[in-house]
Design a protein around this motif. Structure first.
Motif, PDB file in Angstrom:
ATOM      1  N   LYS A   1      51.277  69.229  76.429  1.00  0.00           N
ATOM      2  CA  LYS A   1      51.859  67.962  76.061  1.00  0.00           C
ATOM      3  C   LYS A   1      51.166  67.949  74.657  1.00  0.00           C
ATOM      4  O   LYS A   1      51.493  67.281  73.469  1.00  0.00           O
ATOM      5  N   ILE A   2      49.800  68.391  74.486  1.00  0.00           N
ATOM      6  CA  ILE A   2      49.384  68.670  73.134  1.00  0.00           C
ATOM      7  C   ILE A   2      49.115  70.180  72.901  1.00  0.00           C
ATOM      8  O   ILE A   2      48.693  70.711  74.005  1.00  0.00           O
ATOM      9  N   GLY A   3      48.875  70.600  71.790  1.00  0.00           N
ATOM     10  CA  GLY A   3      48.441  71.983  71.602  1.00  0.00           C
ATOM     11  C   GLY A   3      47.283  72.172  71.244  1.00  0.00           C
ATOM     12  O   GLY A   3      46.433  73.131  71.728  1.00  0.00           O
ATOM     13  N   ARG A   4      46.346  71.467  70.755  1.00  0.00           N
ATOM     14  CA  ARG A   4      45.143  71.572  70.147  1.00  0.00           C
ATOM     15  C   ARG A   4      44.316  70.248  70.292  1.00  0.00           C
ATOM     16  O   ARG A   4      44.800  69.118  69.812  1.00  0.00           O
ATOM     17  N   ILE A   5      42.943  70.266  70.345  1.00  0.00           N
ATOM     18  CA  ILE A   5      42.257  68.820  70.382  1.00  0.00           C
ATOM     19  C   ILE A   5      41.314  68.698  69.338  1.00  0.00           C
ATOM     20  O   ILE A   5      40.748  69.858  69.057  1.00  0.00           O
ATOM     21  N   GLY A   6      41.392  67.644  68.704  1.00  0.00           N
ATOM     22  CA  GLY A   6      40.408  67.421  67.408  1.00  0.00           C
ATOM     23  C   GLY A   6      39.695  65.946  67.814  1.00  0.00           C
ATOM     24  O   GLY A   6      39.939  65.506  69.059  1.00  0.00           O
ATOM     25  N   LEU A   7      38.458  65.903  67.105  1.00  0.00           N
ATOM     26  CA  LEU A   7      37.807  64.520  67.212  1.00  0.00           C
ATOM     27  C   LEU A   7      37.418  64.008  66.186  1.00  0.00           C
ATOM     28  O   LEU A   7      37.918  64.488  64.943  1.00  0.00           O
ATOM     29  N   SER A   8      37.123  62.650  65.705  1.00  0.00           N
ATOM     30  CA  SER A   8      36.956  62.197  64.790  1.00  0.00           C
ATOM     31  C   SER A   8      35.782  61.223  64.622  1.00  0.00           C
ATOM     32  O   SER A   8      35.205  60.569  65.610  1.00  0.00           O
ATOM     33  N   GLU A   9      34.875  61.028  63.650  1.00  0.00           N
ATOM     34  CA  GLU A   9      33.832  60.309  63.364  1.00  0.00           C
ATOM     35  C   GLU A   9      32.622  60.869  64.479  1.00  0.00           C
ATOM     36  O   GLU A   9      32.211  60.037  65.129  1.00  0.00           O
ATOM     37  N   VAL A  10      32.552  62.080  64.677  1.00  0.00           N
ATOM     38  CA  VAL A  10      31.134  62.579  65.510  1.00  0.00           C
ATOM     39  C   VAL A  10      30.225  63.201  64.847  1.00  0.00           C
ATOM     40  O   VAL A  10      30.309  63.631  63.597  1.00  0.00           O
ATOM     41  N   THR A  11      29.024  63.357  65.550  1.00  0.00           N
ATOM     42  CA  THR A  11      27.775  64.002  65.113  1.00  0.00           C
ATOM     43  C   THR A  11      27.825  65.576  65.278  1.00  0.00           C
ATOM     44  O   THR A  11      28.691  65.946  66.134  1.00  0.00           O
ATOM     45  N   VAL A  12      26.958  66.143  64.936  1.00  0.00           N
ATOM     46  CA  VAL A  12      26.581  67.488  65.304  1.00  0.00           C
ATOM     47  C   VAL A  12      26.299  67.756  66.784  1.00  0.00           C
ATOM     48  O   VAL A  12      27.170  68.487  67.478  1.00  0.00           O
ATOM     49  N   GLY A  13      25.750  66.906  67.394  1.00  0.00           N
ATOM     50  CA  GLY A  13      25.344  66.924  68.776  1.00  0.00           C
ATOM     51  C   GLY A  13      26.662  66.545  69.706  1.00  0.00           C
ATOM     52  O   GLY A  13      26.918  67.168  70.634  1.00  0.00           O
ATOM     53  N   GLU A  14      27.502  65.688  69.251  1.00  0.00           N
ATOM     54  CA  GLU A  14      28.431  65.100  70.056  1.00  0.00           C
ATOM     55  C   GLU A  14      29.702  66.302  70.048  1.00  0.00           C
ATOM     56  O   GLU A  14      30.374  66.597  70.782  1.00  0.00           O
ATOM     57  N   LEU A  15      29.667  66.871  68.961  1.00  0.00           N
ATOM     58  CA  LEU A  15      30.620  68.010  68.618  1.00  0.00           C
ATOM     59  C   LEU A  15      30.411  69.236  69.354  1.00  0.00           C
ATOM     60  O   LEU A  15      30.958  69.637  70.202  1.00  0.00           O
ATOM     61  N   ALA A  16      29.049  69.579  69.593  1.00  0.00           N
ATOM     62  CA  ALA A  16      28.563  70.427  70.417  1.00  0.00           C
ATOM     63  C   ALA A  16      28.800  70.194  71.917  1.00  0.00           C
ATOM     64  O   ALA A  16      29.115  71.113  72.673  1.00  0.00           O
ATOM     65  N   ALA A  17      28.544  69.193  72.250  1.00  0.00           N
ATOM     66  CA  ALA A  17      28.726  68.347  73.403  1.00  0.00           C
ATOM     67  C   ALA A  17      30.063  68.799  74.091  1.00  0.00           C
ATOM     68  O   ALA A  17      30.338  69.094  75.236  1.00  0.00           O
ATOM     69  N   ALA A  18      31.117  68.395  72.957  1.00  0.00           N
ATOM     70  CA  ALA A  18      32.436  68.295  73.345  1.00  0.00           C
ATOM     71  C   ALA A  18      32.945  69.867  73.798  1.00  0.00           C
ATOM     72  O   ALA A  18      33.865  70.202  74.422  1.00  0.00           O
ATOM     73  N   ARG A  19      32.359  70.791  72.774  1.00  0.00           N
ATOM     74  CA  ARG A  19      32.881  72.053  72.841  1.00  0.00           C
ATOM     75  C   ARG A  19      32.325  72.934  74.046  1.00  0.00           C
ATOM     76  O   ARG A  19      32.936  73.749  74.361  1.00  0.00           O
ATOM     77  N   GLU A  20      31.588  72.125  74.739  1.00  0.00           N
ATOM     78  CA  GLU A  20      31.084  72.587  76.147  1.00  0.00           C
ATOM     79  C   GLU A  20      32.191  72.548  77.074  1.00  0.00           C
ATOM     80  O   GLU A  20      32.136  73.143  78.382  1.00  0.00           O
TER      81      GLU A  20
END
Length: 279
Positions: A147-166
């Motif tokens: 239903k979606i092709g790729r996932i993005g984030l908005s207004e995140v910190t470096v730490g939040e981005l790293a945690a999501a990428r795990e």
């Protein structure tokens, strides 16, 4: 030479200068007709990435874009954002990234945009009340379902981005960033290192760039507008930056897109770079 395209997620090719649809009026009447014309003109001029969100009119902006552009020309992609809801009865916005809420918002976005798959879907804000694994996991499930092709984030910190990428691959980050506001430079650096698209919002500091003497001076030297200088600076600052400037006027849209052809000298760029070192 500055690249004019970027592959989001490594495979979704878009023109690096996109269009942010947030400012388009959606109420019936002449202003709405103007909004339809702006969206169509953007595509005519070669824009392939258009940014919207459920929060922009609570779905009305998505419906407007579908009315203007569906069936979408080949290569044109509308990215939307979910994870924001409305309180009852006040109607104010609030974060809501519960898995069930995210799924419902995606299903409704698919219907409003008249598509079977949203190629890039971004989480508008991380919800502090919901475990990160639940929020990101729900988007991963929707991606796995097609239903979606790729996932993005908005207004995140470096730490939040790293945690999501795990938890899942992240294709884009949409944070506030511009020539005069570089608080998210560390996030941009993390995106660049990982090849993640960085979609800055408030790309020209809401027009304040023109009030800055150095930007105005560079614009005068280059025979351009301050807005064009701000956008050209973004395009040259990092290869992963995909600006999405928004407007409700065709003349302003054309001005924005013309920034792609502006070539700043090394000296001009150095002078603009120093603006980020000021308090």
């Amino acid at each position: 030479m500055t690249a004019t395209v970027f592959r989001i997620g490594g495979d979704l090719e878009v023109r690096r200068l996109g269009f942010g649809a947030m400012r388009l009026p959606t109420e019936p009447g002449p202003e709405r007709e103007g909004s339809l014309a702006v969206a169509r003109r953007a595509v005519e001029l070669g824009v392939t990435l258009i940014d919207t969100a459920y929060m922009y009119g609570w779905g009305a902006n998505e419906e407007l874009l579908a009315e203007a552009l569906h069936p979408y020309p080949d290569g044109v992609h509308v990215t939307t954002k979910v994870g924001i809801g409305r309180t009852v009865p006040a109607g104010e916005w609030t974060q809501d990234a519960r898995p069930a809420a995210l799924r419902e918002q995606v299903e409704r976005a698919l219907r409003r945009l008249r598509v079977e798959r949203i190629e890039l879907l971004q989480l508008h804000r991380l919800d502090p009340a919901v475990p990160l694994a639940d929020q990101i996991g729900a988007l991963r499930e929707l991606r796995d379902e097609g239903k979606i092709g790729r996932i993005g984030l908005s207004e995140v910190t470096v730490g939040e981005l790293a945690a999501a990428r795990e938890i899942v691959g992240i294709a884009s980050v949409q944070n506030r960033y511009n020539l005069l506001d570089r608080a998210h430079e560390p996030v941009l650096a993390a995106c660049e290192a990982a090849g993640i698209a960085f979609l800055p919002w408030a790309t020209v500091a809401w027009g304040k760039s023109g009030a800055t003497a150095e930007v105005a001076a560079v614009a005068a030297e280059a025979g351009a507008t301050p807005t064009q200088v701000a956008l050209a600076w973004l395009l040259g600052h990092s290869p992963v930056i995909v600006p999405i400037p928004g407007t409700a006027r065709i003349a302003h849209l054309e001005e924005n897109l013309a920034a792609e052809a502006l070539r700043l000298t090394e000296q001009q760029r150095a002078r603009l770079d120093r603006l980020g070192e000021q308090d």
